[in-house]
Design a protein around this motif. Structure first.
Motif, mmCIF file in Angstrom:
data_model
loop_
_atom_site.group_PDB
_atom_site.id
_atom_site.type_symbol
_atom_site.label_atom_id
_atom_site.label_comp_id
_atom_site.label_asym_id
_atom_site.label_seq_id
_atom_site.Cartn_x
_atom_site.Cartn_y
_atom_site.Cartn_z
ATOM 1 N N UNK A 251 3.156 6.603 5.056
ATOM 2 C CA UNK A 251 2.213 5.558 4.663
ATOM 3 C C UNK A 251 2.341 4.401 5.638
ATOM 4 N N UNK A 252 1.214 3.869 6.095
ATOM 5 C CA UNK A 252 1.186 2.717 6.994
ATOM 6 C C UNK A 252 0.519 1.547 6.285
ATOM 7 N N UNK A 253 1.262 0.463 6.099
ATOM 8 C CA UNK A 253 0.730 -0.700 5.393
ATOM 9 C C UNK A 253 1.696 -1.858 5.568
ATOM 10 N N UNK A 254 1.290 -3.051 5.141
ATOM 11 C CA UNK A 254 2.205 -4.200 5.159
ATOM 12 C C UNK A 254 3.157 -4.137 3.972
ATOM 13 N N UNK A 255 2.722 -3.504 2.889
ATOM 14 C CA UNK A 255 3.585 -3.254 1.737
ATOM 15 C C UNK A 255 3.594 -1.748 1.508
ATOM 16 N N UNK A 256 4.628 -1.077 1.977
ATOM 17 C CA UNK A 256 4.660 0.386 1.911
ATOM 18 C C UNK A 256 5.856 0.847 1.099
ATOM 19 N N UNK A 257 5.698 2.007 0.475
ATOM 20 C CA UNK A 257 6.785 2.549 -0.309
ATOM 21 C C UNK A 257 6.675 4.053 -0.456
ATOM 22 N N UNK A 258 7.805 4.707 -0.639
ATOM 23 C CA UNK A 258 7.863 6.144 -0.859
ATOM 24 C C UNK A 258 8.781 6.420 -2.035
ATOM 25 N N UNK A 259 8.523 7.533 -2.707
ATOM 26 C CA UNK A 259 9.363 7.961 -3.818
ATOM 27 C C UNK A 259 9.918 9.344 -3.513
ATOM 28 N N UNK A 260 11.208 9.528 -3.716
ATOM 29 C CA UNK A 260 11.867 10.798 -3.401
ATOM 30 C C UNK A 260 12.636 11.313 -4.611
#
Length: 561
Positions: A84-93
């Motif tokens: 994901x490309x953004x100023x506020x980015x996050x991933x869930x694993x």
């Protein structure tokens, strides 16, 4: 299926990591602890968390910058659906059995170095999984809140969550059932947190993000606006406040297990840092400052001297009345540049002021003019009423209910002018004139009080604005401006009431005075002015005198110089 695919990705990343590990930086994270990270151009930063407790079932990583995009990826080389490309980015694993270490990768996609702050949050198997029932966005599990804004409204939307599950097990199905033991029991609390006013600095944002990044901190510092059910559309609309920093967050709650988890917070200033026109650093247009500076000076004059100089007051009120509605008309019907629209609005406002003054000058109907003035006060009172939290009550999201209620309040105020016209006119001068000063200050220093009327203007201009939450931050500058408004208004009203108590209620119409004087002079033979020759007679006498010719007998008049 999801767990197998993610396991493949992690194995691939670990193998690949052994090949080119020298080309990247490695940053160790601790749970719930913010880490400042700088990502240089053409560099990959590996974010690593280790010694993961066995009770943790899934982990979210989030990274925030003020204005520059950052790519956050499951793999070193970003692959479709895995970054994901953004100023506020996050991933869930989700975690596998016996897994004790996990890593992600940060890159700067825009060709220059980026600095920001990141945090990793752990969750147990009983906590809801944010974005686990995603069918709209690219990521398989998407815990992000997506934000879009324009001049009028800011919209956030997100993917539905799922119930929690333990390591290595299959996630519960999303849509095969709607019973109490499915994701349909989940609730979504929408939170908002305002940054300090007039502060567009990076440290201010980082401090604010750190204050609201997880569930408990957002509950402590943010304001819960509403709760969505699982059957509701996962989209919420707010009023845009250009130049005001805002952080939005969604907390998903399982009411049966009494557990919660947080989506990735997202921020906005409702303006662009990169635009050369209408950017965050260029919010105060010169044309707007000129327009409202003149308006503020006129308002200050009306506040203290409006009733005494009645014609000036009528011109200012007529200007405001005509300018507001013409701006709505020209904005809805044309695509003209803002400066051109503002110039045309000023011209029509001047015409409106002249028309109101001339109507009083010609017909002398003070009551009609005062009722128009009363409508200005009614508009401000009604706007202030809906500026309160009452404006966000669900019933007023209906345009019919809103506009009927708004119009009734506007019309009720001038009714009091029928019984007390002078007092009502003076009160209008004080309240409306002082508010014009507040608008002038807002052209230079942001204050939320400008949204008293701006929210109504937005609702006039945007058909979908009824869905937006319109409450705004009320911070130190706003308390100062409320005090200024109150002091100016009360002082102006008191001064005018004291000064005008021995004077006639309203000055007479100049036209009616001229008519009366002409009639008096024509009928009162005892008045010396009754025998004064007309202007035509005197001009003829001068003409005959200059030519040296005798006057005709029928036009002989005394020569009065």
């Amino acid at each position: 299926m999801t767990s197998t695919w993610l396991m493949y990705i992690w194995v691939y990343s670990f193998v690949y990591d052994g090949v080119i590990s020298q080309l990247e930086n490695r940053v160790e994270f601790l749970f719930n602890t913010f880490q400042e990270v700088r990502v240089d151009e053409n560099e990959t930063v590996q974010a690593v968390v280790s010694r993961i407790p066995i009770e943790v079932a899934f982990i979210t990583v989030q990274f925030h910058t003020q204005r520059d995009n950052v790519t956050l990826s499951y793999t070193r080389i970003p692959m479709q659906g895995l970054y994901l490309t953004a100023v506020d980015s996050g991933l869930l694993s989700p975690l596998q059995p016996d897994q004790t270490e996990l890593s992600w990768f940060l890159m700067a996609p825009d060709g220059h170095s980026v600095a920001g702050t990141g945090v990793i949050l752990p969750y147990t198997s009983s906590d809801p999984v944010p974005g686990a029932c995603n069918l709209e966005f690219d990521l398989d599990i998407d815990p992000n809140v997506y934000l879009h804004y324009n001049l009028f409204e800011t919209t956030i939307h997100f993917a539905p969550a799922n119930l929690g599950y333990s390591r290595g097990s299959n996630p519960p199905p999303c849509d095969t059932d709607m019973g109490e033991n499915t994701r349909w029991r989940l609730r979504y609390d929408i939170y908002r947190y305002f940054l300090p006013e007039n502060d567009l600095s990076d440290p201010s944002l980082i401090t604010s993000i750190q204050s609201v990044a997880n569930v408990q901190s957002m509950k402590d510092h943010g304001k819960r606006l509403m709760t969505l059910l699982s059957a509701d559309k996962t989209e919420v609309v707010f009023s845009s406040i250009p130049g005001q920093g805002v952080v939005y967050s969604v907390i998903v709650r399982d009411p049966v297990l009494n557990t919660t988890s947080s989506y990735i917070p997202v921020h906005t200033y409702a303006c662009s840092f990169t635009s050369t026109l209408d950017g965050c650093d260029m919010l105060g247009k010169i044309s707007t400052k000129i327009f409202f500076t003149i308006t503020g000076l006129a308002g200050l004059f009306v506040c203290f001297f409006g009733h005494r100089f009645f014609k000036c007051e009528l011109f200012c009120m007529g200007f405001g009345f005509a300018a507001f509605f013409f701006f709505v008309l020209i904005t809805r019907s044309t695509n003209l540049d803002y400066d051109i629209r503002l110039a045309l609005t000023a011209v029509i406002g001047i015409v409106g002021g002249i028309v109101l003054v001339m109507s009083w000058w010609r017909f002398g109907s003070v009551m009609v003019c005062v009722i128009v003035v009363g409508l200005m006060l009614g508009f401000l009172v009604s706007s202030s009423f809906f500026f309160t939290p009452i404006g966000d009550v669900e019933v007023f999201r209906s345009d019919l209910v809103f506009w009927v209620t708004f119009s009734c309040i506007v019309m009720v105020v001038p009714i009091f002018f029928v019984r007390w016209p002078r007092e009502g006119n003076i009160v209008t001068c004080g309240v409306v004139g002082a508010y014009a000063v507040v608008l002038a200050v807002n052209a230079y220093v942001y204050t939320s009080l400008s949204y008293i009327t701006l929210n109504i203007l937005k609702r006039f201009l945007n058909n979908n604005f009824s869905k937006a939450f319109t409450d705004v931050p009320f911070q130190d500058i706003d308390f100062v401006m409320v005090t200024v408004w109150a002091v100016l208004g009360i002082s102006g009203i008191t001064l005018q009431l004291c000064r005008e108590r021995t004077r006639p209620f309203f000055p007479p119409s100049p036209y009616l005075m001229w008519q009366r004087e002409r009639e008096r002079r024509r009928t009162n033979v005892l008045d010396p002015s009754h025998h004064t020759p007309s202007l035509r007679s005197r001009l003829l006498a001068h003409a005959w005198l200059l030519t040296g010719r005798p006057e005709p007998a029928g036009e002989r008049t005394p020569l009065l110089l």
